[in-house]
Design a protein around this motif. Structure first.
Motif, PDB file in Angstrom:
ATOM      1  N   SER A  34       0.885  -1.263   0.137  1.00 30.99           N
ATOM      2  CA  SER A  34      -0.063   0.133   0.127  1.00 30.99           C
ATOM      3  C   SER A  34       0.920   1.324  -0.056  1.00 30.99           C
ATOM      4  CB  SER A  34      -1.078   0.021   1.221  1.00 30.99           C
ATOM      5  OG  SER A  34      -2.001  -1.043   1.353  1.00 30.99           O
ATOM      6  N   LEU A  35       2.127   1.261   0.718  1.00 25.57           N
ATOM      7  CA  LEU A  35       2.965   2.279   0.892  1.00 25.57           C
ATOM      8  C   LEU A  35       3.861   2.442  -0.480  1.00 25.57           C
ATOM      9  CD1 LEU A  35       4.094   2.195   4.459  1.00 25.57           C
ATOM     10  CD2 LEU A  35       2.424   3.845   3.680  1.00 25.57           C
ATOM     11  N   GLY A  36       3.879   1.361  -1.291  1.00 23.03           N
ATOM     12  CA  GLY A  36       4.754   1.291  -2.537  1.00 23.03           C
ATOM     13  C   GLY A  36       6.295   1.305  -1.866  1.00 23.03           C
ATOM     14  N   CYS A  37       6.218   0.680  -0.668  1.00 24.75           N
ATOM     15  CA  CYS A  37       7.489   0.421  -0.233  1.00 24.75           C
ATOM     16  C   CYS A  37       8.351  -0.602  -0.901  1.00 24.75           C
ATOM     17  CB  CYS A  37       7.561   0.083   1.260  1.00 24.75           C
ATOM     18  SG  CYS A  37       8.997  -0.282   2.303  1.00 24.75           S
ATOM     19  N   PRO A  38       9.766  -0.307  -1.139  1.00 27.16           N
ATOM     20  CA  PRO A  38      11.008  -1.109  -1.707  1.00 27.16           C
ATOM     21  C   PRO A  38      11.047  -2.348  -0.932  1.00 27.16           C
ATOM     22  CG  PRO A  38      11.563   0.977  -2.018  1.00 27.16           C
ATOM     23  CD  PRO A  38      10.415   0.989  -1.077  1.00 27.16           C
ATOM     24  N   PRO A  39      11.718  -3.468  -1.395  1.00 25.92           N
ATOM     25  CA  PRO A  39      11.730  -4.510  -0.116  1.00 25.92           C
ATOM     26  C   PRO A  39      12.918  -4.200   0.555  1.00 25.92           C
ATOM     27  CG  PRO A  39      11.769  -5.372  -2.859  1.00 25.92           C
ATOM     28  CD  PRO A  39      11.642  -3.951  -2.672  1.00 25.92           C
ATOM     29  N   ASP A  40      12.673  -4.757   1.791  1.00 24.56           N
ATOM     30  CA  ASP A  40      13.919  -4.673   2.713  1.00 24.56           C
ATOM     31  C   ASP A  40      15.092  -5.641   2.189  1.00 24.56           C
ATOM     32  OD1 ASP A  40      12.412  -3.117   4.453  1.00 24.56           O
ATOM     33  OD2 ASP A  40      11.620  -4.910   5.347  1.00 24.56           O
ATOM     34  N   GLU A  41      16.404  -4.956   2.708  1.00 26.17           N
ATOM     35  CA  GLU A  41      17.339  -5.840   2.353  1.00 26.17           C
ATOM     36  C   GLU A  41      18.097  -6.441   3.374  1.00 26.17           C
ATOM     37  OE1 GLU A  41      20.433  -3.710  -0.013  1.00 26.17           O
ATOM     38  OE2 GLU A  41      18.902  -2.783  -1.283  1.00 26.17           O
ATOM     39  N   ILE A  42      17.905  -7.761   3.769  1.00 22.13           N
ATOM     40  CA  ILE A  42      18.554  -8.270   4.757  1.00 22.13           C
ATOM     41  C   ILE A  42      19.426  -9.438   4.183  1.00 22.13           C
ATOM     42  CG2 ILE A  42      17.899  -9.719   7.132  1.00 22.13           C
ATOM     43  CD1 ILE A  42      16.410  -6.935   6.468  1.00 22.13           C
ATOM     44  N   GLY A  66      30.857 -14.729  10.631  1.00 21.34           N
ATOM     45  CA  GLY A  66      31.857 -13.778  11.499  1.00 21.34           C
ATOM     46  C   GLY A  66      33.136 -14.016  11.425  1.00 21.34           C
ATOM     47  N   ASN A  67      33.969 -13.849  12.319  1.00 15.52           N
ATOM     48  CA  ASN A  67      35.370 -14.098  12.217  1.00 15.52           C
ATOM     49  C   ASN A  67      35.664 -15.399  12.669  1.00 15.52           C
ATOM     50  OD1 ASN A  67      36.030 -11.423  11.804  1.00 15.52           O
ATOM     51  ND2 ASN A  67      36.079 -10.841  13.930  1.00 15.52           N
ATOM     52  N   SER A  68      34.624 -16.122  13.144  1.00 20.86           N
ATOM     53  CA  SER A  68      34.778 -17.606  13.381  1.00 20.86           C
ATOM     54  C   SER A  68      33.681 -18.314  13.071  1.00 20.86           C
ATOM     55  CB  SER A  68      35.295 -17.773  14.955  1.00 20.86           C
ATOM     56  OG  SER A  68      34.142 -17.327  15.862  1.00 20.86           O
ATOM     57  N   GLN A  69      33.613 -19.565  13.131  1.00 19.91           N
ATOM     58  CA  GLN A  69      32.514 -20.414  12.859  1.00 19.91           C
ATOM     59  C   GLN A  69      31.329 -20.309  13.889  1.00 19.91           C
ATOM     60  OE1 GLN A  69      33.808 -24.657  12.673  1.00 19.91           O
ATOM     61  NE2 GLN A  69      34.568 -24.129  10.506  1.00 19.91           N
ATOM     62  N   ASN A  70      31.473 -19.793  15.217  1.00 26.16           N
ATOM     63  CA  ASN A  70      30.377 -19.593  15.790  1.00 26.16           C
ATOM     64  C   ASN A  70      29.676 -18.154  15.903  1.00 26.16           C
ATOM     65  OD1 ASN A  70      32.439 -18.654  16.979  1.00 26.16           O
ATOM     66  ND2 ASN A  70      31.771 -18.817  19.008  1.00 26.16           N
ATOM     67  N   GLN A  71      30.199 -17.357  14.902  1.00 28.34           N
ATOM     68  CA  GLN A  71      29.757 -16.044  14.717  1.00 28.34           C
ATOM     69  C   GLN A  71      28.918 -15.874  13.357  1.00 28.34           C
ATOM     70  OE1 GLN A  71      33.581 -13.949  15.151  1.00 28.34           O
ATOM     71  NE2 GLN A  71      32.945 -13.327  17.234  1.00 28.34           N
ATOM     72  N   PHE A  72      28.237 -14.872  13.509  1.00 27.40           N
ATOM     73  CA  PHE A  72      27.377 -14.137  11.958  1.00 27.40           C
ATOM     74  C   PHE A  72      27.014 -12.985  12.412  1.00 27.40           C
ATOM     75  CE2 PHE A  72      23.863 -16.219  14.420  1.00 27.40           C
ATOM     76  CZ  PHE A  72      22.681 -15.358  14.212  1.00 27.40           C
ATOM     77  N   THR A  73      26.794 -12.469  11.267  1.00 28.02           N
ATOM     78  CA  THR A  73      26.437 -10.835  11.297  1.00 28.02           C
ATOM     79  C   THR A  73      25.122 -10.699  10.138  1.00 28.02           C
ATOM     80  OG1 THR A  73      27.581 -10.038   9.601  1.00 28.02           O
ATOM     81  CG2 THR A  73      28.531  -9.995  11.866  1.00 28.02           C
ATOM     82  N   VAL A  74      24.500  -9.732  10.377  1.00 29.91           N
ATOM     83  CA  VAL A  74      22.934  -9.675   9.685  1.00 29.91           C
ATOM     84  C   VAL A  74      23.054  -8.056   9.522  1.00 29.91           C
ATOM     85  CG1 VAL A  74      20.551 -10.142   9.387  1.00 29.91           C
ATOM     86  CG2 VAL A  74      21.874 -11.291  10.850  1.00 29.91           C
ATOM     87  N   ASP A  75      23.133  -7.666   8.171  1.00 29.95           N
ATOM     88  CA  ASP A  75      23.256  -6.414   7.837  1.00 29.95           C
ATOM     89  C   ASP A  75      21.624  -6.195   7.177  1.00 29.95           C
ATOM     90  OD1 ASP A  75      25.585  -5.770   8.019  1.00 29.95           O
ATOM     91  OD2 ASP A  75      26.537  -6.614   6.209  1.00 29.95           O
ATOM     92  N   MET A  76      21.117  -5.312   7.734  1.00 31.79           N
ATOM     93  CA  MET A  76      19.709  -4.948   7.403  1.00 31.79           C
ATOM     94  C   MET A  76      19.497  -3.392   7.197  1.00 31.79           C
ATOM     95  SD  MET A  76      18.161  -6.431  11.003  1.00 31.79           S
ATOM     96  CE  MET A  76      19.311  -5.954  11.852  1.00 31.79           C
ATOM     97  N   GLN A  77      18.806  -3.326   5.865  1.00 35.07           N
ATOM     98  CA  GLN A  77      18.330  -2.060   5.435  1.00 35.07           C
ATOM     99  C   GLN A  77      16.814  -2.174   5.643  1.00 35.07           C
ATOM    100  OE1 GLN A  77      20.205  -0.097   2.103  1.00 35.07           O
ATOM    101  NE2 GLN A  77      21.857  -1.650   2.342  1.00 35.07           N
ATOM    102  N   ILE A  78      16.234  -1.502   6.494  1.00 33.30           N
ATOM    103  CA  ILE A  78      14.712  -1.712   6.450  1.00 33.30           C
ATOM    104  C   ILE A  78      13.883  -0.206   6.042  1.00 33.30           C
ATOM    105  CG2 ILE A  78      12.733  -1.956   8.137  1.00 33.30           C
ATOM    106  CD1 ILE A  78      14.930  -3.228  10.265  1.00 33.30           C
ATOM    107  N   ARG A  79      13.193  -0.412   4.926  1.00 37.44           N
ATOM    108  CA  ARG A  79      12.847   0.706   4.260  1.00 37.44           C
ATOM    109  C   ARG A  79      11.410   1.319   5.086  1.00 37.44           C
ATOM    110  NH1 ARG A  79      17.126   0.994   1.049  1.00 37.44           N
ATOM    111  NH2 ARG A  79      17.527  -0.603  -0.224  1.00 37.44           N
ATOM    112  N   MET A  80      11.313   2.640   4.742  1.00 39.97           N
ATOM    113  CA  MET A  80      10.230   3.336   5.558  1.00 39.97           C
ATOM    114  C   MET A  80       9.973   2.729   6.961  1.00 39.97           C
ATOM    115  SD  MET A  80       7.409   3.541   2.373  1.00 39.97           S
ATOM    116  CE  MET A  80       7.690   4.276   0.689  1.00 39.97           C
ATOM    117  N   PHE A  81      11.116   2.796   7.686  1.00 40.28           N
ATOM    118  CA  PHE A  81      11.142   2.159   8.980  1.00 40.28           C
ATOM    119  C   PHE A  81      10.080   2.885   9.838  1.00 40.28           C
ATOM    120  CE2 PHE A  81      12.873   1.944  13.326  1.00 40.28           C
ATOM    121  CZ  PHE A  81      12.679   0.422  13.561  1.00 40.28           C
ATOM    122  N   GLN A  82      10.250   4.104   9.898  1.00 38.09           N
ATOM    123  CA  GLN A  82       9.305   4.781  11.089  1.00 38.09           C
ATOM    124  C   GLN A  82       7.892   4.741  10.527  1.00 38.09           C
ATOM    125  OE1 GLN A  82      11.662   8.508  11.305  1.00 38.09           O
ATOM    126  NE2 GLN A  82      11.352   8.425  13.434  1.00 38.09           N
TER     127      GLN A  82
END
Length: 348
Positions: free
Chosen positions: A197-205, A210-226
């Motif tokens: 309804s807002l014409g919002c582009p898809p979020d990028e997740i 990470g630096n070792s096998q027990n780590q990971f990171t999640v980069d997020m770009q959340i559109r029209m967040f507010q």
């Protein structure tokens, strides 16, 4: 009327005056015309059609192996026999060790032509192979050509196949496919219509190691967040990592303060994450906003269905966000209203 046999060696064969490999109903919009090389590229939503098929050995689909009568004179017994044969072919395609990618398209097309369209679609989305669907095994056994071929005959997911696809992505830790198939929408049944309804582009997740096998990171770009959060007062961001499906829940807590919660989705095994969310300031003059997720000692995070089976577990790890979400000129969203954040997780 004599039987009409299916033969993948001759494209000129027809059934009731129609081409043997005639197109059926369209596939889901986000998978239409998608080939195997680009199905897993999140940057693409519409690509070229699947490659043309090669000849299939007689042993793969002989004229004695699969036969078809016009639907109007199908007996119940013949439908049952044909369905059994088709299921056997599909089972081999997604699980047999001697998988031949070039044979996928002609075999799937022949199977589809031998059954009514609805019947074939239902067969692909029924848990008839070791308690799972053919779609599930195509992902788990890395049969990408089969997955693409199946989707050409699935105009809409059933609840069974939707759940099975999520389980397959979790089993393989395939976040890229999870996003590509838009399987996160199951947790965003209120947010997805709002975005349209807002014409919002898809979020990028994006999920990264990470630096070792027990780590990971999640980069997020959340559109029209507010805007989305003000309207819906709740937002969910899902991602797949380390054999689990996780989600972040933004909402207004019981004490009338904005909270963010780290949780595990259904069927995910418990975990003890050490997590911190980093929200980027957009004016270059302020430091990154760091939000930690405190977890009590000797306590684990688990989905709700596991709480009664494991002691010292919780369904979420909560953190307070503050009221900056409501500021019109907050420094934590860019000029388009996008929130740029990174979740860093370490598992013991």
């Amino acid at each position: 009327m004599s039987d009409v046999y299916l033969c993948v060696h001759c494209c000129a064969h027809v059934i009731i005056g129609k081409p043997l490999f005639s197109p059926l109903s369209p596939s889901p919009a986000h998978l239409t015309n998608m080939d195997t090389s680009e199905l897993f590229d999140d940057r693409k939503s519409d690509v070229n059609a699947p490659p043309s098929y090669d000849a299939v050995p007689t042993s793969a689909l002989s004229t004695d192996y699969l036969q078809c009568r016009p639907p109007s004179i199908f007996s119940r017994q013949r439908i049952k026999q044909t369905r059994t044969t088709v299921l056997s072919l599909i089972r081999d395609m997604v699980s047999a060790p001697d998988f031949t990618p070039s044979s996928v398209v002609p075999i799937v097309d022949a199977c589809a032509a031998s059954l009514p369209a609805a019947e074939f679609t239902n067969l692909l989305q029924t848990s008839n192979i070791e308690g799972h669907t053919a779609l599930y095994w195509a992902i788990v056994n890395n049969r990408r050509e089969a997955l693409v071929a199946f989707f050409r005959f699935i105009p809409k997911y059933t609840s069974t196949s939707y759940s099975d696809l999520r389980l397959a992505c979790m089993a393989t830790s395939d976040h890229a496919l999870f996003m590509n198939l838009k399987l996160y929408a199951v947790a965003n049944n209120r947010d997805e219509p709002l975005k349209r309804s807002l014409g919002c582009p898809p979020d990028e997740i994006e999920v990264h190691g990470g630096n070792s096998q027990n780590q990971f990171t999640v980069d997020m770009q959340i559109r029209m967040f507010q805007k989305r959060l003000r309207i819906a007062q709740k937002m969910v961001v899902e991602f797949v990592a380390k054999g689990r499906i996780w989600f972040l829940l933004f909402d207004m807590g019981h004490e009338a303060k904005w909270h963010i919660k780290l949780c595990l989705c259904q069927h995910s095994l418990p975990a003890r994450p050490n997590a911190v969310l980093l929200i980027q300031a957009q004016n270059g003059q302020h430091e990154v906003l760091k939000i930690g997720f405190p977890l009590e000692a000797d306590k684990s995070l688990a989905p709700e269905e596991y709480i009664t089976f494991y002691i010292r577990t919780c369904t979420s790890i909560d953190a307070t966000l503050g009221d900056w979400l409501m500021y019109n000129d907050t420094i934590y969203t860019d000029s388009d209203g996008t929130l740029h954040a990174k979740l860093e997780v370490t598992l013991p």
